[in-house]
Design a protein around this motif. Structure first.
Motif, PDB file in Angstrom:
ATOM      1  N   ASN A 183       0.857  -1.182   0.000  1.00 47.29           N
ATOM      2  CA  ASN A 183       0.000   0.000   0.000  1.00 47.29           C
ATOM      3  C   ASN A 183       0.897   1.237   0.000  1.00 47.29           C
ATOM      4  O   ASN A 183       1.354   1.694   1.040  1.00 47.29           O
ATOM      5  CB  ASN A 183      -0.909  -0.015   1.232  1.00 47.29           C
ATOM      6  CG  ASN A 183      -1.952  -1.106   1.149  1.00 47.29           C
ATOM      7  OD1 ASN A 183      -2.875  -1.029   0.355  1.00 47.29           O
ATOM      8  ND2 ASN A 183      -1.803  -2.138   1.973  1.00 47.29           N
ATOM      9  N   LYS A 184       1.132   1.765  -1.195  1.00 44.24           N
ATOM     10  CA  LYS A 184       2.048   2.897  -1.333  1.00 44.24           C
ATOM     11  C   LYS A 184       1.356   4.231  -1.083  1.00 44.24           C
ATOM     12  O   LYS A 184       2.003   5.237  -0.804  1.00 44.24           O
ATOM     13  CB  LYS A 184       2.672   2.882  -2.727  1.00 44.24           C
ATOM     14  CG  LYS A 184       3.546   1.654  -2.976  1.00 44.24           C
ATOM     15  CD  LYS A 184       4.176   1.698  -4.357  1.00 44.24           C
ATOM     16  CE  LYS A 184       5.068   0.491  -4.582  1.00 44.24           C
ATOM     17  NZ  LYS A 184       5.709   0.508  -5.919  1.00 44.24           N
ATOM     18  N   ASN A 185       0.032   4.254  -1.211  1.00 41.63           N
ATOM     19  CA  ASN A 185      -0.728   5.479  -0.986  1.00 41.63           C
ATOM     20  C   ASN A 185      -1.648   5.305   0.207  1.00 41.63           C
ATOM     21  O   ASN A 185      -2.119   4.192   0.494  1.00 41.63           O
ATOM     22  CB  ASN A 185      -1.550   5.824  -2.237  1.00 41.63           C
ATOM     23  CG  ASN A 185      -0.666   6.060  -3.448  1.00 41.63           C
ATOM     24  OD1 ASN A 185       0.304   6.805  -3.367  1.00 41.63           O
ATOM     25  ND2 ASN A 185      -0.996   5.433  -4.561  1.00 41.63           N
ATOM     26  N   TYR A 186      -1.925   6.402   0.895  1.00 44.22           N
ATOM     27  CA  TYR A 186      -2.751   6.357   2.099  1.00 44.22           C
ATOM     28  C   TYR A 186      -3.817   7.452   2.025  1.00 44.22           C
ATOM     29  O   TYR A 186      -3.681   8.416   1.262  1.00 44.22           O
ATOM     30  CB  TYR A 186      -1.865   6.526   3.341  1.00 44.22           C
ATOM     31  CG  TYR A 186      -0.951   5.336   3.554  1.00 44.22           C
ATOM     32  CD1 TYR A 186      -1.319   4.288   4.390  1.00 44.22           C
ATOM     33  CD2 TYR A 186       0.270   5.248   2.876  1.00 44.22           C
ATOM     34  CE1 TYR A 186      -0.494   3.192   4.567  1.00 44.22           C
ATOM     35  CE2 TYR A 186       1.101   4.146   3.049  1.00 44.22           C
ATOM     36  CZ  TYR A 186       0.712   3.127   3.892  1.00 44.22           C
ATOM     37  OH  TYR A 186       1.529   2.029   4.052  1.00 44.22           O
ATOM     38  N   PRO A 187      -4.874   7.329   2.810  1.00 41.00           N
ATOM     39  CA  PRO A 187      -5.968   8.308   2.735  1.00 41.00           C
ATOM     40  C   PRO A 187      -5.508   9.728   3.026  1.00 41.00           C
ATOM     41  O   PRO A 187      -4.603   9.952   3.838  1.00 41.00           O
ATOM     42  CB  PRO A 187      -6.952   7.807   3.802  1.00 41.00           C
ATOM     43  CG  PRO A 187      -6.650   6.344   3.951  1.00 41.00           C
ATOM     44  CD  PRO A 187      -5.177   6.223   3.745  1.00 41.00           C
ATOM     45  N   ASN A 188      -6.163  10.698   2.377  1.00 41.65           N
ATOM     46  CA  ASN A 188      -5.881  12.111   2.640  1.00 41.65           C
ATOM     47  C   ASN A 188      -6.472  12.547   3.969  1.00 41.65           C
ATOM     48  O   ASN A 188      -5.962  13.465   4.616  1.00 41.65           O
ATOM     49  CB  ASN A 188      -6.465  12.982   1.517  1.00 41.65           C
ATOM     50  CG  ASN A 188      -5.802  12.719   0.178  1.00 41.65           C
ATOM     51  OD1 ASN A 188      -4.602  12.498   0.109  1.00 41.65           O
ATOM     52  ND2 ASN A 188      -6.589  12.747  -0.898  1.00 41.65           N
ATOM     53  N   SER A 189      -7.553  11.893   4.387  1.00 35.39           N
ATOM     54  CA  SER A 189      -8.232  12.241   5.636  1.00 35.39           C
ATOM     55  C   SER A 189      -7.706  11.377   6.780  1.00 35.39           C
ATOM     56  O   SER A 189      -7.041  10.355   6.566  1.00 35.39           O
ATOM     57  CB  SER A 189      -9.741  12.039   5.487  1.00 35.39           C
ATOM     58  OG  SER A 189     -10.243  12.710   4.359  1.00 35.39           O
ATOM     59  N   THR A 190      -8.042  11.778   7.995  1.00 37.31           N
ATOM     60  CA  THR A 190      -7.697  10.985   9.172  1.00 37.31           C
ATOM     61  C   THR A 190      -8.369   9.616   9.073  1.00 37.31           C
ATOM     62  O   THR A 190      -9.554   9.520   8.716  1.00 37.31           O
ATOM     63  CB  THR A 190      -8.169  11.690  10.455  1.00 37.31           C
ATOM     64  OG1 THR A 190      -7.552  12.984  10.533  1.00 37.31           O
ATOM     65  CG2 THR A 190      -7.787  10.881  11.696  1.00 37.31           C
ATOM     66  N   TYR A 191      -7.634   8.575   9.390  1.00 38.65           N
ATOM     67  CA  TYR A 191      -8.195   7.226   9.282  1.00 38.65           C
ATOM     68  C   TYR A 191      -7.772   6.370  10.467  1.00 38.65           C
ATOM     69  O   TYR A 191      -6.807   6.675  11.180  1.00 38.65           O
ATOM     70  CB  TYR A 191      -7.751   6.560   7.970  1.00 38.65           C
ATOM     71  CG  TYR A 191      -6.268   6.282   7.859  1.00 38.65           C
ATOM     72  CD1 TYR A 191      -5.722   5.057   8.249  1.00 38.65           C
ATOM     73  CD2 TYR A 191      -5.400   7.261   7.370  1.00 38.65           C
ATOM     74  CE1 TYR A 191      -4.364   4.810   8.150  1.00 38.65           C
ATOM     75  CE2 TYR A 191      -4.049   7.016   7.266  1.00 38.65           C
ATOM     76  CZ  TYR A 191      -3.529   5.797   7.658  1.00 38.65           C
ATOM     77  OH  TYR A 191      -2.169   5.566   7.564  1.00 38.65           O
ATOM     78  N   GLU A 192      -8.509   5.307  10.650  1.00 39.84           N
ATOM     79  CA  GLU A 192      -8.243   4.343  11.722  1.00 39.84           C
ATOM     80  C   GLU A 192      -7.870   3.004  11.099  1.00 39.84           C
ATOM     81  O   GLU A 192      -8.562   2.517  10.197  1.00 39.84           O
ATOM     82  CB  GLU A 192      -9.495   4.181  12.591  1.00 39.84           C
ATOM     83  CG  GLU A 192      -9.406   3.087  13.639  1.00 39.84           C
ATOM     84  CD  GLU A 192     -10.744   2.845  14.335  1.00 39.84           C
ATOM     85  OE1 GLU A 192     -10.938   1.734  14.880  1.00 39.84           O
ATOM     86  OE2 GLU A 192     -11.609   3.763  14.324  1.00 39.84           O
ATOM     87  N   ASN A 193      -6.773   2.421  11.559  1.00 40.87           N
ATOM     88  CA  ASN A 193      -6.423   1.075  11.114  1.00 40.87           C
ATOM     89  C   ASN A 193      -7.372   0.077  11.771  1.00 40.87           C
ATOM     90  O   ASN A 193      -7.670   0.190  12.965  1.00 40.87           O
ATOM     91  CB  ASN A 193      -4.979   0.737  11.494  1.00 40.87           C
ATOM     92  CG  ASN A 193      -3.972   1.497  10.646  1.00 40.87           C
ATOM     93  OD1 ASN A 193      -4.077   1.538   9.428  1.00 40.87           O
ATOM     94  ND2 ASN A 193      -2.996   2.114  11.296  1.00 40.87           N
TER      95      ASN A 193
END
Length: 283
Positions: free
Chosen positions: A32-42
């Motif tokens: 997973n090279k990209n991640y959400p722009n918003s706050t996120y929870e694993n």
């Protein structure tokens, strides 16, 4: 001479079987090279077949929850292209790696359609258990094989409010082509053997033949279903939606003028079509 030919045939068959299992049945684990722009929870979900890992991205109004399901040999990063319009529109979003994909572990040697179905069902269970998620408005958007698996779930699971499929294969032939990727194999006999081995090794051959017949599945969607497909998709040709137009209970089928297998979302009316569909078919 016959013995030599027989042994050569056996050797070639075993080699081909191993090659297909290694390069087709075992999806490439993409980081997973990209991640959400918003706050996120694993998030993590424990299954008997492995551990599902994903992201929960909360919106401010929580009008409902969208579950995004990637395709074969993909991962949750690839589904980020759908996230921002959903968050802006007030929907929570869950994106998970299917068992055996991305960061999700698999205890089984075989990843199959069953892996997708189990992962989707387990994630719906997870959403229902979260008090901060509107579990009465769960929507599923599945791309490619993810759409096929989601339609299998939607044929029996009434907890889905609406299903949206993007570039979904609707035949075993095109599922095999989609799985094979750049490996070119004639469907007869190799494509059918590929699918048969997939179902048999996944322990679901009888179930798939009796319960998961796609021609039956698409006729028995429990919740409203919308299919979107690109006219110039060469991986899963536009002909796949013909059966949905004539022999299914999909509420709507939309053909968009986009190229490639991942670009329907670039259509100018993509989100307007989805949100209008949800509004018109609110249960």
């Amino acid at each position: 001479m016959k013995y030599v030919l027989f042994m050569a045939f056996v050797g070639i068959s075993l080699f081909l079987r191993r090659y297909i299992i290694r390069h087709v049945f075992t999806p490439k684990r993409k980081e997973n090279k990209n991640y959400p722009n918003s706050t996120y929870e694993n998030m993590e979900i424990e299954l008997g077949s492995g551990t599902i890992r994903g992201w929960l991205i909360k919106s401010e109004s929580s009008k409902g929850c969208f579950l995004l399901v990637h395709g074969w040999s993909s991962n949750k990063s690839a589904m980020l292209r759908y996230v921002d319009p959903l968050i802006i529109s007030g929907y929570d979003v869950i994106i998970m790696d299917i068992v055996g994909h991305g960061q999700s572990d698999s205890l089984q040697k075989q990843v199959s359609i069953e892996s997708f179905v189990q992962s989707i069902t387990a994630t719906i269970d997870y959403a229902e258990q979260r008090a901060d998620i509107n579990s009465h408005a769960i929507y599923v958007l599945g791309h490619s094989m993810g759409g096929t698996a989601a339609s299998i779930v939607n044929a029996t699971d009434r907890r889905i409010q609406a299903l949206i499929t993007d570039s979904m294969p609707t035949s075993l032939r095109h599922i095999s082509q989609s799985m094979a990727g750049n490996i070119t194999l004639p469907y007869r006999p190799f494509g059918w053997l590929l699918i048969s081995w997939l179902l048999l090794r996944g322990g679901i051959f009888k179930k798939a033949k009796k319960e998961w017949r796609l021609e039956k599945i698409v006729k028995n969607q429990q919740s409203p279903a919308l299919a979107i497909h690109g006219t110039e998709d060469t991986k899963v040709p536009i002909s796949n939606v013909d059966v949905l137009l004539t022999h299914s209970n999909f509420k709507q089928v939309i053909k968009v003028e986009t190229k490639g297998h991942h670009n329907c979302v670039k259509d100018n009316d993509f989100w307007d079509n989805i949100f209008r569909f949800i509004t018109d078919n609110r249960q």
